[in-house]
Design an enzyme around this catalytic site. Structure first.
Site, PDB file in Angstrom:
ATOM      1  CG  ASP A 282     -23.938  11.713  47.874  1.00 40.02           C
ATOM      2  OD1 ASP A 282     -22.773  11.290  47.781  1.00 40.02           O
ATOM      3  OD2 ASP A 282     -24.698  11.434  48.827  1.00 40.02           O
TER       4      ASP A 282
ATOM      5  CB  SER B  46     -26.426   8.398  48.151  1.00 41.15           C
ATOM      6  OG  SER B  46     -26.600   9.704  47.612  1.00 41.15           O
TER       7      SER B  46
ATOM      8  CG  ASN C 299     -32.498   6.552  46.193  1.00 39.42           C
ATOM      9  OD1 ASN C 299     -31.686   5.797  46.753  1.00 39.42           O
ATOM     10  ND2 ASN C 299     -33.585   6.127  45.604  1.00 39.42           N
TER      11      ASN C 299
ATOM     12  CD1 TRP D 139     -32.961  11.999  49.026  1.00 40.91           C
ATOM     13  CD2 TRP D 139     -34.047  13.784  49.822  1.00 40.91           C
ATOM     14  NE1 TRP D 139     -32.233  12.518  50.081  1.00 40.91           N
ATOM     15  CE2 TRP D 139     -32.880  13.607  50.590  1.00 40.91           C
ATOM     16  CE3 TRP D 139     -34.896  14.854  50.139  1.00 40.91           C
ATOM     17  CZ2 TRP D 139     -32.538  14.445  51.653  1.00 40.91           C
ATOM     18  CZ3 TRP D 139     -34.557  15.682  51.181  1.00 40.91           C
ATOM     19  CH2 TRP D 139     -33.378  15.480  51.936  1.00 40.91           C
TER      20      TRP D 139
ATOM     21  CE1 TYR E  23     -28.283   9.515  49.960  1.00 39.80           C
ATOM     22  CE2 TYR E  23     -30.270  10.171  51.098  1.00 39.80           C
ATOM     23  CZ  TYR E  23     -29.602   9.897  49.928  1.00 39.80           C
ATOM     24  OH  TYR E  23     -30.244   9.994  48.731  1.00 39.80           O
TER      25      TYR E  23
ATOM     26  CG  ASP F 163     -19.196  10.087  49.164  1.00 41.61           C
ATOM     27  OD1 ASP F 163     -19.860  10.832  48.431  1.00 41.61           O
ATOM     28  OD2 ASP F 163     -19.631   9.603  50.212  1.00 41.61           O
TER      29      ASP F 163
ATOM     30  CB  THR G 188     -18.005  12.142  52.276  1.00 42.77           C
ATOM     31  OG1 THR G 188     -19.044  11.203  52.436  1.00 42.77           O
ATOM     32  CG2 THR G 188     -17.231  12.279  53.576  1.00 42.77           C
TER      33      THR G 188
END
Lengths: 293, 43
Positions: A36, A39, A41, A43, A79, A194, A197
């Protein structure tokens, strides 16, 4: 639904269809993630998560990894389409044949909403800049670059697009035209490239412009989707170069109201990125676009 | 050296929800601004 987080929407990921697999820990535990660029991070769900969403996804178990290092850090990420809370830990991440050691990542303890249960991905691997990373966690690409594991500070093929803001992969668009006429962004506007998205999205009024275009109206009136190909391309002109997007790619109604602080903002999501080989050049803070062969 | 991460195509969340008859409910409950991803504070 978890009491900590009210139910958060997942629109941005609704139509994402391309995912990669990474391994975390020793031996590696596999996870399907979204790569992505919207963003920063990394996780994944963990065995500590009791939310409904975690019951249908791979869960990271630190006890099963000889290289896991715990921290006292916690993580909470919104997000824009969903939130996750969890703890931070370090471990080795295997991605694309690269062994990224000492990578900080989030182990989710709660995940929002019941719909994430149906998500085709376990977690998210953010590829935007560290400046927007939650809890100051070093993004995967930065950790890889800092360890000298790749020879070039970029993760795709390069053309030329200057970034206007470092944080997101944000660029300037000259205009958006249809049949040679500006239908939006007549004076130039901002866009974020992005991969996290799925759709091509923009402010309500320019989208209404596009939708009010005569040929589209005719198509809708007839409800004849087979005539989609008769619609004109939407052409994004970036840095003086035209990047057409064919109707087969852009026909999907998008709802939503914009609240951008800096005027007109577009998201060049997967619908756009699928038309162009996209380059994210951290060394020069640029995005490159090349028509796919 | 070029490191390649192969991407696989999977059924989207939209299709999954639709197959479980949950899409309409999802769209009813999720009508947020897609740009809020970039302006969480504003939200």
């Amino acid at each position: 639904a978890p009491t900590l987080i009210d139910e958060q929407p997942l629109e941005n990921y609704l139509d994402v269809e391309y995912f990669g697999t990474i391994g975390i820990g020793t031996p590696a535990q596999d996870f399907t993630v979204i790569f992505d660029t919207g963003s920063s991070n990394l996780w994944v769900p963990s065995v500590y998560c009791s939310s409904l969403a975690c019951t249908n996804h791979n869960l990271f178990n630190p006890q099963d990894s000889s290289t896991y290092q715990s921290t006292s850090g916690t993580l909470s990420i919104t997000y824009g389409t969903g939130s996750m809370t969890g703890i931070l830990g370090y471990d080795t991440v295997q991605v694309g044949g690269i062994s990224d050691t000492n990578q900080i990542f989030g182990l989710s303890e709660t995940e929002p909403g019941s719909f994430l249960y149906y998500a085709p991905f376990d977690g998210i691997l953010g590829l935007a800049y560290p400046s927007i990373s939650s809890s100051g966690a070093t993004p995967v690409f930065d950790n890889i670059w800092d360890q000298g594991l790749v020879s070039q500070d970029l993760f795709s093929v390069y053309l030329s697009c200057k970034l206007v803001a470092v944080g997101y992969w944000q660029i300037s668009v000259d205009s958006i035209t249809m049949n040679g006429e500006a239908i939006a962004c007549a004076e130039g506007c901002q866009a974020i490239v992005d991969t996290g998205t799925s759709l091509l999205t923009g402010p309500t009024s320019p989208i209404a412009n596009i939708q009010s275009d005569r040929s589209q109206r005719e198509l809708r009136r007839r409800g004849d989707c087979s005539a989609i190909s008769s619609l004109p391309d939407i052409v994004f002109t970036i840095n003086g170069i035209q990047y057409p997007v064919p109707p087969s790619a852009y026909i999907l109604q998008v709802r939503g109201a914009w609240t951008p602080e800096s005027g007109e903002l577009w998201i060049l999501g997967d619908v756009f990125i699928r038309q162009y080989f996209t380059v994210f050049d951290r060394a020069n803070n640029q995005v490159g676009l090349a028509p796919v062969a | 050296i070029i490191y390649k991460v192969p991407l696989v195509r999977k059924k989207s969340l939209r299709r999954n929800l639709s197959e479980h008859g949950l899409l309409k409910d999802f769209l009813k409950k999720h009508n947020r601004n897609p740009a809020s991803k970039y302006f969480p504070q504003a939200e």
